[in-house]
Write a protein that holds these residues in place. Structure first.
Motif, mmCIF file in Angstrom:
data_model
loop_
_atom_site.group_PDB
_atom_site.id
_atom_site.type_symbol
_atom_site.label_atom_id
_atom_site.label_comp_id
_atom_site.label_asym_id
_atom_site.label_seq_id
_atom_site.Cartn_x
_atom_site.Cartn_y
_atom_site.Cartn_z
ATOM 1 N N ARG A 82 -11.180 -43.813 -28.238
ATOM 2 C CA ARG A 82 -10.356 -44.945 -28.651
ATOM 3 C C ARG A 82 -10.426 -45.172 -30.162
ATOM 4 O O ARG A 82 -9.417 -45.369 -30.823
ATOM 5 N N ILE A 109 -8.369 -42.554 -32.058
ATOM 6 C CA ILE A 109 -6.926 -42.795 -31.994
ATOM 7 C C ILE A 109 -6.533 -43.981 -32.867
ATOM 8 O O ILE A 109 -5.521 -43.945 -33.569
ATOM 9 N N GLU A 110 -7.338 -45.024 -32.866
ATOM 10 C CA GLU A 110 -7.057 -46.168 -33.745
ATOM 11 C C GLU A 110 -7.065 -45.727 -35.210
ATOM 12 O O GLU A 110 -6.220 -46.146 -35.996
ATOM 13 N N LEU A 159 -6.442 -42.658 -36.377
ATOM 14 C CA LEU A 159 -5.240 -41.843 -36.602
ATOM 15 C C LEU A 159 -3.999 -42.708 -36.687
ATOM 16 O O LEU A 159 -3.143 -42.484 -37.546
ATOM 17 N N ASN A 160 -3.887 -43.688 -35.807
ATOM 18 C CA ASN A 160 -2.724 -44.574 -35.832
ATOM 19 C C ASN A 160 -2.640 -45.331 -37.153
ATOM 20 O O ASN A 160 -1.551 -45.544 -37.688
ATOM 21 N N ILE A 205 -0.018 -35.224 -31.256
ATOM 22 C CA ILE A 205 -1.184 -34.506 -30.750
ATOM 23 C C ILE A 205 -0.712 -33.180 -30.166
ATOM 24 O O ILE A 205 0.238 -33.136 -29.382
ATOM 25 N N ILE A 259 -3.712 -32.294 -34.660
ATOM 26 C CA ILE A 259 -2.499 -33.097 -34.791
ATOM 27 C C ILE A 259 -1.569 -32.444 -35.805
ATOM 28 O O ILE A 259 -2.005 -31.670 -36.654
ATOM 29 N N VAL A 290 0.237 -42.812 -27.949
ATOM 30 C CA VAL A 290 0.163 -41.681 -28.871
ATOM 31 C C VAL A 290 1.335 -40.753 -28.602
ATOM 32 O O VAL A 290 1.865 -40.709 -27.490
#
Length: 133
Positions: A2, A5-6, A8-9, A17, A39, A95
Motif C-alpha cells: 500500500r 502504491i501511495e 507511486l501515485n 504497472i 512501471i 492503479v
C-alpha cells in the motif's frame, strides 16, 4: 504494498504497472516475488534526475529510465509511451495495469537475444514469452 502504491501515485502521476506484478494481477502467474515492481511512465528525459531517491539508468526495453527503492521493493521505471491499460485495485487503491492484450503484444515482440542481460533474465523472458504462445 500500500505504501509503495501511495508513493507511486504521488510521485509518478500517470504510470502503468507492467511486468511480473501485472502478470500476477491478471492471474497469468501464480506468485509475485514482492521484490520489484516494473512501471512505465511517459515523461521528459530528465524528469526525476534531481530527486535524490531516483537513480537514472539504461534499461533493456525503452533505453532509459530510473530505479528507486521503497520499503523492501525495488521500483524499475521504464520511460516510454504508456501501453494500453485499465484500472485495477491493489490494496484498495486504484492503479493502472497494462491490459492483457498489451502484455501479449509486448512478450510476443521481444527479441530475446538483443535484450542482453544475464542468463537468468533471458530465461525468465523466454518463459514469459512462452506464456503467450
Amino acid at each position: 504494498m500500500r505504501r509503495v502504491i501511495e508513493y507511486l501515485n504521488f510521485h509518478c502521476g500517470d504510470y502503468v504497472i507492467v511486468g511480473s506484478l501485472a502478470l500476477y494481477i491478471h492471474n497469468i502467474i501464480d506468485t509475485f516475488s514482492k521484490k520489484d515492481i516494473d512501471i512505465v511512465i511517459d515523461v521528459p528525459y530528465n524528469e526525476y534526475d534531481y530527486n535524490s531517491n531516483w537513480m537514472k539508468r539504461k534499461d533493456r526495453f525503452s533505453g532509459w529510465g530510473w530505479t528507486t527503492r521503497i520499503d523492501d521493493y525495488y521500483i524499475d521505471v521504464f520511460n516510454t509511451e504508456l501501453p494500453n491499460h485499465h484500472i485495477e485495485y491493489v490494496d484498495d487503491l486504484k492503479v493502472n495495469i497494462i491490459t492483457l492484450s498489451a502484455l501479449k503484444k509486448h512478450y510476443n515482440t521481444l527479441d530475446i537475444p538483443m535484450l542482453g542481460g544475464h542468463l537468468n533474465f533471458r530465461k525468465k523472458m523466454m518463459a514469459r514469452c512462452a506464456l503467450f504462445n
